[in-house]
Design an enzyme around this catalytic site. Structure first.
Site, PDB file in Angstrom:
ATOM      1  N   GLU A 250      19.273 -33.912 -19.284  1.00  0.00           N
ATOM      2  CA  GLU A 250      18.186 -34.687 -18.690  1.00  0.00           C
ATOM      3  C   GLU A 250      18.330 -34.736 -17.172  1.00  0.00           C
ATOM      4  O   GLU A 250      19.448 -34.809 -16.649  1.00  0.00           O
ATOM      5  CB  GLU A 250      18.191 -36.116 -19.263  1.00  0.00           C
ATOM      6  CG  GLU A 250      18.178 -36.145 -20.789  1.00  0.00           C
ATOM      7  CD  GLU A 250      18.450 -37.537 -21.373  1.00  0.00           C
ATOM      8  OE1 GLU A 250      18.165 -38.531 -20.689  1.00  0.00           O
ATOM      9  OE2 GLU A 250      18.970 -37.590 -22.501  1.00  0.00           O
ATOM     10  N   GLU A 361       9.951 -43.164 -19.489  1.00  0.00           N
ATOM     11  CA  GLU A 361      10.627 -44.025 -20.457  1.00  0.00           C
ATOM     12  C   GLU A 361      10.944 -45.353 -19.790  1.00  0.00           C
ATOM     13  O   GLU A 361      11.328 -45.391 -18.613  1.00  0.00           O
ATOM     14  CB  GLU A 361      11.920 -43.381 -20.941  1.00  0.00           C
ATOM     15  CG  GLU A 361      12.740 -44.256 -21.895  1.00  0.00           C
ATOM     16  CD  GLU A 361      14.061 -43.592 -22.310  1.00  0.00           C
ATOM     17  OE1 GLU A 361      14.851 -44.262 -22.987  1.00  0.00           O
ATOM     18  OE2 GLU A 361      14.289 -42.425 -21.938  1.00  0.00           O
TER      19      GLU A 361
END
Length: 446
Positions: A250, A361
């Site tokens: 990520e 997120e």
């Protein structure tokens, strides 16, 4: 543990002080005041646990100090644990740079960075640059390497070193767990309604073999409701069964008061090979990611950021698997290599990814049933469009032959579209893109 009280240069030992208290005619009052003072002192030094903060302070408006006991020996043990952890994370610098936002940047010799604490990397040195993916658009020259606050002074780290944001004692004291500092809590990644407080608005592709991904990510400074929540926008490169063997790589930007102690958006990386359980970490907080660049500090604040109805700023990231050695490399902008994740860190990602996700997120930690007011992206819904909503553009993946190619089957999904939503599109300038984000708590998201 001895508590020493000093006044005008004179000191009492703990035994003398308590003897004086007990011999005083007002001993009961003094001892009560002393206990109250120590409790307040302790509360000011140690951060609230999540449950204590949310249930006692937020809901009842009182400190709820009933049954709270001060344990000096436990605190001494905790401080020793913190100092041991700091020695593991922070490496001896050859130069120190003070950033305008309060960060301290240590210039550390490349082969002494935390990655080389790993048993399989000891004695190694960073690898040479790999072959870049074919089809990279070199016309997109952004701000070069000066996109972080610490670089605005003109200072940089010498060749042969890398810049590392120093971790300080207050960072670990602020963490909900010293043992898990720098790690995400175990959580599901599959995008469904069972998100355990993690909420997403993402575009994704699956059903093929992926060897990397690219996107330009719009950077904002969203409001985060409390210390235990965060807001991020990132690329996920994923493989595994969405169980205990999940592998992810990520990279993107995040606002995380618990991790960094402020509300700046910061450039970050992450990895795990076991669904966030015991492996992996943010940035360089464990052995894993090998940094090769001496001008970019992972975890440092990004500047400038986008403004509502004003200037827009985005960062371009490419993650791809080196065809020769199999390591996963990270590039910023056009041609600026940040470093790589060694292939041996992973199981499934030693081969290829089975899914790529792009998007936002947030964490909703509110236990009362009402939704958090933590913003995603710009804090505005996708329908507001350019200059108001946050975006991802020029989405691409890397194929088996190391080619960057457009997406053919992009899907978009928001866990809670009344709180945060997403709208995709395609055009000749931005290729595959989407707008996403939202304010969190609002009339449709109570």
């Amino acid at each position: 543990m001895d508590f020493v009280v000093r006044r005008q240069g004179r000191g009492f030992s703990s035994m003398n002080f308590f003897s004086w208290c007990l011999s005083s005619s007002s001993s009961t009052s003094i001892m009560s005041s002393l206990v109250h003072f120590l409790l307040l002192l302790f509360a000011s030094l140690v951060p609230c646990p999540v449950i204590f903060c949310s249930s006692e302070i937020n809901n009842n408006n009182n400190l709820g100090l009933v049954n709270q006991t001060f344990h000096p020996h436990q605190e001494v043990h905790k401080l020793r644990t913190i100092r041991t952890r700091l020695q593991q994370i922070n490496k001896p610098p050859v130069k120190i740079i003070h950033s305008p936002d309060g960060d301290i940047i240590d210039c550390v010799v490349s082969h002494q960075q935390p990655a080389f604490d790993h048993p399989m990397l000891r004695g190694h040195k960073p690898l040479d640059p790999p072959e870049r993916p074919k089809g990279h658009d070199k016309r997109e020259m952004l701000l070069g390497e000066k996109f972080q606050l610490w670089r605005l002074s003109g200072e940089s780290c010498p060749e042969g070193t890398i810049p590392i944001r120093r971790t300080r004692e207050e960072d670990l004291l602020r963490a909900s767990s010293v043992q898990r500092f720098g790690r995400k809590l175990p959580k599901p990644v599959r995008r469904d309604t069972n998100t355990n407080g993690h909420e997403h608005a993402v575009g994704y592709v699956s059903g093929d073999e992926y060897y990397g991904a690219r996107a330009s990510i719009n950077v904002w400074a969203p409001s985060v409701a409390n210390q235990y929540e965060f807001s991020l926008s990132q690329i996920w490169v994923i493989s595994g069964s969405f169980g205990d063997d999940l592998n992810t790589i990520e990279a993107g930007w995040q606002v995380s008061p618990e991790l960094y102690g402020d509300n700046y958006p910061r450039f970050f990386t992450y990895w795990t090979s076991d669904a966030y359980q015991a492996t992996g970490c943010y940035n360089l907080l464990c052995s894993g990611f090998v940094q090769t660049n001496n001008k970019i500090a992972i975890g440092a604040a990004i500047s400038p950021t986008s403004s509502y109805n004003g200037g827009q700023f985005d960062i371009s990231l490419v993650i791809w698997k080196d065809p020769k050695h199999g390591n996963w490399w990270l590039e910023f902008g056009s041609g600026i290599l940040v470093g790589y994740w060694p292939s041996f860190l992973f199981t499934h990602l030693q081969d290829h990814a089975s899914m790529v996700q792009f998007g936002g997120e947030v964490v909703n930690s509110d236990p009362s049933g009402s939704h958090t007011s933590t913003q995603m992206g710009s804090g505005h819904f996708a329908g507001e469009g350019f200059g108001k909503a946050s975006y991802f553009r020029n989405l691409q993946v890397v194929d088996w032959d190391n080619n960057l190619i457009p997406l053919t089957n992009l899907r978009v999904l928001a866990d809670h579209p009344n709180c945060y939503d997403i709208q995709g599109g395609i055009n000749n300038v931005w290729g595959n893109y989407f707008y996403y984000g939202g304010p969190g708590k609002n009339d449709r998201c109570p």
